[in-house]
Design an enzyme around this catalytic site. Structure first.
Site: not given
Ligand code: BGC
Length: 757
Positions: A287
């Site tokens: 993530d």
């Molecule tokens: C989130 C993810 C997301 C990623 C990219 C993160 O802050 O937890 O779910 O896909 O950002 O935007």
């Protein structure tokens, strides 16, 4: 696909490599390419950067564009996220394909949580439709609209099971139940990825967040998760497994630690279960910055150590930590990680790129004509309206105040969300234009034979937040609109009040401890109710809210979530009865924040007591000041008609391994209009080698009945439905008694029993 002129100028090396390997199966093509890559280039494939504008989290190096362009040229980037639109995607792809030594195409990721430009209902709302086909279509069309804008990979579906409405990200998932959650998860994968991944209209999907992110303590985002194997395997993992079985190409790990290990470095989750036991062949992306965050978790000593732990843990791609690109070479020299591990990660990434068709045409997703044609196409708009109507849940309808009469009525439309064109878009819709939803006011204006008068009544927010990053500040003092609203309410036949959460009040980083109607809305509602009791309350929100007062004092309650672009049309059609509501809650609605976490498939405890009966003492599992039961249970939702259940029976009282049993019930529409009902089957294993939930959803069917019509609905149960993950870490069905419940929500009491031998 016509070869692009930029493509023709790809370096000779790439062309030779391309033409030679074109004949080979993908795995062989991957191996052939891998053998030509330097270590630096391999590590580059494991590196993902954000495109230079939308940050969906804090950026480690300030997102230095110069460094990133330089890395693109050197083939040190495997993927970009948040770059979108054919023009942008093409220009970035061009650098990778035409300027880097091997010309390996980038894969472009984006959070397609509920639509790209045309916004579908938030996923929690769609789950409330219990309409698996409609959900699959929603994903398919969202993918299509994004794919023609250059996106070929989405960070969706989010399949986190969640029991705590304080957590803002409940809006992104399918709610509290692993059975419904698994079906929804698989449908979304099929929708996004389609039958043929290398079509210009399908994209790779991501199951996230692996794992147990939805169990963040106290519903506070990014918080610690501490759950046992019983909950992990029986509740959290099934939707992920369903996505793997559906052929998902990528998995994203999660920010949380799980039982002391940050998920990003969790070998048990990523290596043993996902890539081992489940045979997942795609790749795992971290993530946003979650590799670096292991330092803050207190798990990694420094950036280098974080990189080591992440690679060993099975994280293949680094999103926005810039740790792999800077540290892996040294780690390899020091033998802290192995080349086999790197080769495995890179092969997985390359494989998905091959499957997407990017090596055959890196500009497959870059066709301006298609982009123009398909963005906002009628087909997509129609599907958003259809699923938006299906997502609405009718929670109360005393004296049939709904549907509204179509003629001769004076209707007052009140509330800060009544004319709002932004909030219905909800959170996670960064490619959509602001204020592009049809408001309830606009939707209701289509019904011209009534007099419709609108006033806001009260402001919900102090000022419009800059977007994704900013805390929403709620108006808690300005009541200047109250008087006008009360005056309006006095002179109309019916008041429709549209209250709830501002669009950015749910979502990532949006945990809350108060779940009543935010700001001054409750006060306004009570004031209006004093002068006109004929109120229809439409609630817009991204999570279960606490609606006790309204449930007791307001005759009609409509749960309308954040329904996306076609929100107002969907709501108006339901209010006027042009669509008979059929949605059912995918999460329990609490009576109080103190009840959270709250879920229907809880354990019995050693002192279950019986709500509503005098247990004779305080010594049972309960609260002194609140019931245990939810205000509205999981699976609950009304219709403008009534359904009667009868003739509930089992085909036999004994089930043998390998055999099956039929549970059936007759459902009759006893009301005056046609309607849809989601008939739900729950199972209970009352005694087992580990304690089991009081009820578990094991099947449902949506039926449509004309007035007076009845239908026999039957479900087939077999050994597989009885299995659970036991204390010896095995999925087994244990001999003994089982109870079956069939009804219209999870609170159903009537049961039949059988024995599994
Ligand atoms: C989130 C993810 C997301 C990623 C990219 C993160 O802050 O937890 O779910 O896909 O950002 O935007």
């Amino acid at each position: 696909m016509k070869m692009n002129r930029f493509f023709l100028s790809i370096s000779i090396v790439f062309l030779i490599n391309f033409s030679l390997s074109a004949q080979l199966a993908i795995n062989e093509r991957v191996a052939a390419l891998l053998s030509k890559m330097t270590l630096e280039e391999k590590i580059g494939q494991m590196n993902q950067y954000n495109g230079f504008w939308d940050f969906t989290g804090p950026s480690p190096d300030g997102g230095d564009a110069k460094v990133r362009y330089d890395h693109l040229r050197k083939g040190l980037v495997g993927s970009m996220l948040n770059v979108r639109g054919v023009k942008e995607v093409r220009s970035v792809q061009k650098i990778a394909v035409e300027e880097s030594r091997l010309g390996i195409p980038l894969i472009f990721g984006f959070d397609l949580i509920h639509g790209y430009k045309t916004i579908f209902p938030i996923p929690l709302a769609e789950a409330a439709s219990w309409d698996i086909e409609a959900i699959e279509l929603s994903a398919r069309l969202a993918a299509k609209e994004a794919a023609v804008a250059g996106i070929n990979w989405t960070f969706a579906p989010m399949v986190d099971i969640t029991r705590d409405a304080r957590w803002g990200r409940v809006m992104e998932g399918a709610g509290e139940d692993p059975y419904l959650g698994s079906l929804v998860a698989a449908a979304r994968v099929h929708g996004f990825q389609g039958e043929q991944l290398n079509s210009p209209f399908t994209i790779a999907a991501t199951a996230k967040h692996f794992a147990a992110y939805g169990f963040a303590e106290a519903g506070r985002d990014y918080n610690t998760v501490d759950i046992g194997l019983n909950t992990l395997h029986n509740i959290v993992l099934p939707p992920f497994k369903a996505t793997v079985d559906a052929g998902i190409k990528t998995v994203m790990n999660s920010f949380n630690d799980l039982n002391g290990i940050p998920a990003t470095a969790d070998t048990y989750l990523q290596r043993d279960i996902l890539k081992g036991e489940w045979g997942f062949e795609g790749f795992v992306v971290s993530d946003w910055g979650s590799i670096r965050e292991m330092i803050d978790h207190g798990y990694a000593k420094d950036r280098k150590h974080a990189g080591e732990l992440a690679v060993l843990g099975g994280s293949d791609m680094d999103m926005e930590s810039s740790i792999y690109i800077n540290e892996l070479e040294t780690l390899l020299e020091e033998n802290k990680i192995s080349l086999t591990q790197i080769d495995d990660a890179v092969s997985r990434i390359l494989k998905v790129k091959y499957e997407l068709g990017l090596f055959d045409d890196p500009y497959l997703y870059c066709n301006e004509e298609l982009e123009k044609q398909i963005t906002g196409a009628q087909e997509i708009v129609n599907a958003t309206l259809d699923v938006a109507k299906k997502s609405i849940v009718l929670l109360k309808n005393k004296n049939n105040i709904l549907p509204l009469k179509k003629k001769g009525q004076k209707i007052g439309l009140i509330g800060p969300l009544a004319a709002d064109k932004n909030s219905p878009l909800g959170n996670w819709r960064i490619a959509a234009e602001n204020n592009t939803a049809i408001s309830v006011l606009e939707g209701m204006q289509n019904y011209k034979d009534n007099e419709l008068i609108h006033t806001q009544g009260v402001r919900l927010i102090e000022k419009v937040p800059a977007g994704f990053h900013e805390e929403v500040s709620i108006n808690t003092h300005d009541k200047t609109g109250f008087e006008e609203a009360i005056e309006l309410a006095r002179k109309v036949d019916v008041v429709v009040m549209v209250l709830g959460e501002y669009g950015f009040q749910s979502g990532e980083g949006r945990s809350r401890t108060q779940l009543g109607l935010p700001g001054l809305q409750q006060e306004l509602l009570e004031k209006v109710a004093q002068v006109n009791p004929n109120i229809v309350l439409v609630v817009m929100n991204g999570r279960p809210l606490i609606l006790n007062w309204a449930a007791e004092n307001i005759p009609a309650l409509v749960e309308a979530w954040h329904l996306g672009t076609q929100s107002g049309n969907a709501i108006a059609q339901v209010l006027y009865g042009d669509y008979n509501p059929s949605g059912k809650l995918p999460m329990s609605f609490p009576r109080s924040v103190g009840q959270l976490p709250l879920y229907y498939n809880h354990k019995s405890t050693g002192r279950p007591g019986k709500e509503g009966e005098d247990p004779g003492s305080v010594f049972w599992s309960h609260y002194g000041d609140e019931k245990n039961s939810p205000l509205f249970p999981f699976g609950f939702g009304l219709s403008y008609t009534k359904f009667e259940y009868s003739k509930f029976k089992l085909s036999t009282n004994n089930l043998n391994p390998g055999g099956s049993i039929k549970a059936s019930v007759e459902v009759k529409n006893t009301g005056a209009v046609k309607g849809k009902e989601v008939v739900q089957l729950y199972l209970q294993d009352p005694y087992a080698s580990t304690t089991r939930p009081v009820k578990e959803l094991k099947g449902f069917q949506m039926i449509e009945l004309a007035p007076g019509e009845s239908k026999l609905v039957s479900f087939t149960l077999s050994e597989a439905d009885l299995k659970f993950f036991n204390a010896n870490q095995k999925w087994i069905a244990e001999p003994g008694m089982f109870h079956v419940f069939i009804g219209s929500d999870s609170s159903i009491k009537e049961k039949r029993s059988f024995e599994f031998k």
